[in-house]
Write a protein that holds these residues in place. Structure first.
Motif, mmCIF file in Angstrom:
data_model
loop_
_atom_site.group_PDB
_atom_site.id
_atom_site.type_symbol
_atom_site.label_atom_id
_atom_site.label_comp_id
_atom_site.label_asym_id
_atom_site.label_seq_id
_atom_site.Cartn_x
_atom_site.Cartn_y
_atom_site.Cartn_z
ATOM 1 N N GLU A 180 0.835 -1.211 0.000
ATOM 2 C CA GLU A 180 0.000 0.000 0.000
ATOM 3 C C GLU A 180 0.866 1.256 0.000
ATOM 4 O OE1 GLU A 180 -3.244 0.708 0.033
ATOM 5 O OE2 GLU A 180 -3.896 -1.377 -0.172
ATOM 6 N N LEU A 181 1.919 1.200 0.785
ATOM 7 C CA LEU A 181 2.816 2.347 0.887
ATOM 8 C C LEU A 181 3.547 2.549 -0.447
ATOM 9 C CD1 LEU A 181 4.271 4.580 2.453
ATOM 10 C CD2 LEU A 181 5.796 2.859 3.397
ATOM 11 N N GLY A 183 -6.488 3.171 8.512
ATOM 12 C CA GLY A 183 -5.125 3.072 7.996
ATOM 13 C C GLY A 183 -4.532 4.426 7.665
ATOM 14 N N GLY A 184 -5.277 5.474 7.991
ATOM 15 C CA GLY A 184 -4.803 6.814 7.676
ATOM 16 C C GLY A 184 -5.203 7.208 6.262
ATOM 17 N N CYS A 205 13.810 -0.153 -4.260
ATOM 18 C CA CYS A 205 14.223 -1.236 -3.355
ATOM 19 C C CYS A 205 13.294 -1.389 -2.150
ATOM 20 C CB CYS A 205 15.661 -1.004 -2.881
ATOM 21 S SG CYS A 205 15.827 0.311 -1.666
ATOM 22 N N SER A 206 12.230 -0.580 -2.069
ATOM 23 C CA SER A 206 11.261 -0.658 -0.976
ATOM 24 C C SER A 206 11.791 -0.162 0.365
ATOM 25 C CB SER A 206 10.713 -2.080 -0.797
ATOM 26 O OG SER A 206 10.118 -2.510 -1.986
ATOM 27 N N PHE A 207 12.864 0.596 0.332
ATOM 28 C CA PHE A 207 13.341 1.211 1.576
ATOM 29 C C PHE A 207 12.295 2.233 2.008
ATOM 30 C CE2 PHE A 207 15.599 4.957 3.434
ATOM 31 C CZ PHE A 207 15.971 4.379 4.630
ATOM 32 N N HIS A 208 12.001 2.259 3.294
ATOM 33 C CA HIS A 208 11.066 3.263 3.786
ATOM 34 C C HIS A 208 11.488 3.687 5.170
ATOM 35 C CE1 HIS A 208 8.773 0.435 6.478
ATOM 36 N NE2 HIS A 208 9.515 -0.369 5.779
ATOM 37 N N HIS A 209 11.180 4.904 5.501
ATOM 38 C CA HIS A 209 11.624 5.440 6.769
ATOM 39 C C HIS A 209 10.745 6.614 7.178
ATOM 40 C CE1 HIS A 209 14.278 7.947 9.354
ATOM 41 N NE2 HIS A 209 14.379 6.789 9.925
#
Ligand code: ZN
Length: 146
Positions: free
Chosen positions: A48-49, A86-87, A117-121
């Motif tokens: 989803e993100l 879920g916001g 690469c699906s990095f999230h922060h």
């Protein structure tokens, strides 16, 4: 170190404090470099993100620190009463402003995502809304119950 702290935790002049998570990210990337954390541990953005990042992500001008293959984009999530559990992700600055001016308090989270690469922060979080006196709705609720 103190300069880094100042850069990472700043308070906005607007309403409410904005908490920046630059230090957390710094520590995260250091762990990644040391091998204490694996890429799979930080590159696990929820589908989803990722979809939100592709559709409404705002360009940050910063290359992904993990894969260097793509530019990081930022997605804002807003949570609050009468909003989806879920916001909700405002797609424009105007939409975000509208959410920030709600009668009910809202929590906003800005997340940076790499669609390669699906990095999230989590970059920063802040609260907004809730400026009105909230007694009226409570009184109404009680009346309904009586
Ligand atoms: Zn990446």
């Amino acid at each position: 170190m103190s300069a880094l702290m100042e850069k990472s935790f700043r308070t906005s002049t607007a309403d409410g404090a904005v908490v920046e998570f630059g230090l957390v990210r710094h520590a995260l990337l250091a762990k990644l470099a040391q091998g204490t954390l694996r890429h799979e541990d930080v590159c696990d953005a929820h589908p989803e993100l990722l979809r939100a990042a592709k559709n409404i992500g705002r360009a940050t001008g910063e290359t992904c620190p993990v894969c260097s293959d793509a530019e990081l984009v930022e997605v804002t999530y807003v949570f609050g009463s009468r909003l989806p559990s879920g916001g909700t992700c405002p797609t424009s600055r105007a939409e975000l402003l509208k959410l920030e001016r709600r009668e009910d308090p809202v929590q906003c989270y800005a997340v940076e995502v790499c669609v390669a690469c699906s990095f999230h922060h989590l970059v920063r979080k802040w609260s907004a809304g809730g400026r009105q006196v909230r007694r009226a709705p409570l009184r109404q609720q009680r009346k309904v119950g009586e």
